[in-house]
Motif scaffolding. Structure first.
Motif: not given
Lengths: 305, 272
Positions: A188, A208, A211, A213, A299-300, A303-304
């Motif tokens: 990923d 991650l 989540f 990922i 992480v942000r 995720k974005e």
């Protein structure tokens, strides 16, 4: 947990006991750079040049040209900054076999603030022809890389940190000029890190995963030459590319990776690090939060993306 | 008599070196004649009389020389050529793109131990070499030639403190004191004066000589090795910038300028 400067100090004592050809230079910072134990054990092979980093680099070069294995230390700001032209013209241009072990790199310096936080040293050293740059992530990496440096000729810059960092390596792990180490094989994304940010990247990798990922972390411990093959492989095998470093994003490992991508595998890279600003005083972990060099920020980004 | 003959022999070499300097700079169409001509006697005395340039058992030269004022590369290469390090024919390739004879010394050149020319850096290297000899109880001296303008660089004074701290009595520094630098006199540009007192205050033994006089150079080095051998030594060599070529002597504009056809002929005539 151990700082890479502490590991450097231990390496000097261990290796210096066996190899009498090793000499160590410092510039009034022996306690901070951790060359103090070598100084106490081998006082006649330790040279404190006083607060004169330019003179230190020159004298160390004279000693190296006479056949000694030389380690010269100061804070990154002074080794790479104050003595830049001595490193460039006397050491590198003459292909002097010198190991410049620069501690207290980056924002990690903490409370001493911006004047002492060198966020430019990777950039400065990278543009010097013939220079080799290493940036170890932990105790084992530091000692193994320094051992490797003993076998390599010419000018070398080893970027060390002030703060304790978690152990990420075992004794089975290996390090070589132009190499890197990859943690995991997630597709990923890839997080490129170096030095103190390797453990931060590994923490982010774990979060991650929770989540769903799945990323890999590449420790670019050899910044120059850099592991082109691995960078291209990660760009082709993984979706999102992120770099994270305690250095200005201009001229740091983000730039190094971008240069490779630009020529070999054009792809977007998100660069986390100091966004072309000076540092400031504060505890290192607080500064990392303030400047976004955190697992949360990594992480942000994923995720974005 | 023998000494006299020897001086004559060295003076002849100086003349030949001066011819090579002006020719090299003429063919290169650039270079630094003034500060090369001022220190001809110093380099010739060192390389052809004073220094032991043979190798020790570790393959390192017994006596070492660092040209910290690296812009005087023309005299350096001409003298290295007199010693067989650089083939004579190569001298006229000085500063050309297909030559190894760089504008400022590079240690890729045979006989050159370290690159130099960015001013202020050579004395630290010389200190390191002298320190290494001390550490290994090795014989030999390290010689370092500084320019007087170069003394404006702070690193020189850092290095002098180190020479003193480690009591490097195997170090002999020459200052080519010709009193001129690119922008004018050393006195006007940055008050490079009271040098003897400055060096004494930094803990060195100081001698002042006529630096264009071979006898005085050789004697000063003898003194440094003999009754002045308790401390590092500096020999302030008063010299004439552009020495030996009438129209260049004491002329600041000849710091870094090439000769034209006519000037070359006049210079070579004067050196006959």
């Amino acid at each position: 947990m151990k700082s890479t400067r502490k590991a450097y100090g231990e390496f000097l004592v261990e290796t210096g006991s066996k190899n009498k050809n090793i000499v160590v230079f410092d510039a009034d910072l022996a306690k901070a750079t951790c060359t103090i134990d070598f100084k106490n054990k081998f006082p006649n092979r330790h040279f404190d040049m006083g607060i004169s980093e330019q003179d230190m680099i020159g004298t160390a070069c004279g000693m190296a040209l006479s056949g000694k294995k030389v380690f010269a230390s100061s804070f990154a700001m002074f080794a790479a900054g104050r003595a830049y032209e001595q490193v460039r013209n006397t050491a590198a241009y003459s292909h002097v076999d010198i190991n410049i072990c620069a501690t207290h790199s980056g924002l990690g310096v903490g409370e001493d603030g911006a004047t002492h936080q060198c966020i430019e040293d990777i950039a400065l050293m990278n543009v010097i022809p013939d220079m080799k740059i290493f940036s170890p992530a932990d105790d084992i990496a530091t000692k193994k890389i320094l051992n490797e440096c003993l076998m390599l000729e010419g000018p070398k810059y080893i970027r060390l940190g002030r703060n304790e960092v978690p152990d990420v390596y075992s004794l089975n792990d290996n390090f070589r000029l132009g190499g890197s180490n990859t943690f995991g094989n997630g597709v990923d994304g890839t997080i490129f890190a170096t030095g103190a940010t390797v453990s931060i990247a590994l923490d982010a990798k774990l979060i991650l995963k929770s989540f769903g990922i799945d990323v890999r972390v590449v420790d670019l411990y050899s910044i120059k030459p850099v592991d082109v093959e691995t960078i291209v492989k990660c760009a082709s095998e993984t979706k999102i590319l992120v770099s994270v470093e305690d250095h200005n994003v201009i001229g740091g490992i983000g730039s190094v990776v971008s240069n490779v991508l630009c020529e070999k595998y054009p792809k977007k890279l998100v660069k986390i690090g100091v966004q072309d600003k000076f540092g400031k005083s504060g505890k290192a972990d607080k500064l990392y939060e303030l400047y976004g060099i955190t697992k949360e920020n990594i992480v942000r980004v994923f995720k974005e993306s | 008599m023998e000494q006299e003959n020897n001086i004559k022999y060295l003076e002849n070499i100086c003349k030949n070196v001066r011819k090579n300097i002006v020719k090299m700079i003429y063919y290169a169409k650039s270079g630094h004649p003034g500060g090369s001509l001022s220190c001809v006697e110093i380099l010739v005395s060192l390389y052809k009389n004073i220094m032991n340039i043979t190798l020790d058992e570790d393959g390192k030269r017994i006596d070492k020389f660092i040209l910290s004022k690296g812009h005087a590369s023309a005299v350096y290469y001409a003298v290295l050529s007199e010693c067989g390090f650089i083939p004579k024919d190569d001298l006229l390739t000085f500063r050309k793109y297909d030559s190894y004879l760089e504008g400022h010394p590079s240690n890729k050149i045979p006989g050159v131990d370290v690159s130099s020319g960015s001013l202020g850096q050579g004395l630290s290297v010389a200190n390191g070499m002298a320190l290494s000899k001390k550490l290994d109880n090795k014989e030999g001296y390290v010689y370092c030639l500084l320019g007087d303008g170069e003394l404006e660089e702070g690193q020189i004074w850092e290095a002098l403190m180190s020479s003193n701290k480690y009591n490097l009595n195997n170090l002999i520094i020459f200052v080519d004191h010709n009193g001129l630098q690119i922008d004018g006199t050393t006195k006007d540009v940055k008050s490079v004066d009271n040098l003897d007192k400055k060096f004494e205050a930094f803990g060195l033994n100081v001698q002042k000589i006529n630096g264009n006089n071979i006898n005085e150079i050789i004697n000063a080095v003898k003194n440094a090795k003999d009754y002045l051998n308790d401390r590092p030594n500096v020999i302030i060599a008063d010299t004439v910038k552009g020495k030996g070529i009438s129209f260049m002597e004491n002329k600041v504009e000849w710091h870094g300028k090439a000769l034209n056809d006519e000037e070359l002929q006049i210079a070579l005539n004067e050196l006959k």
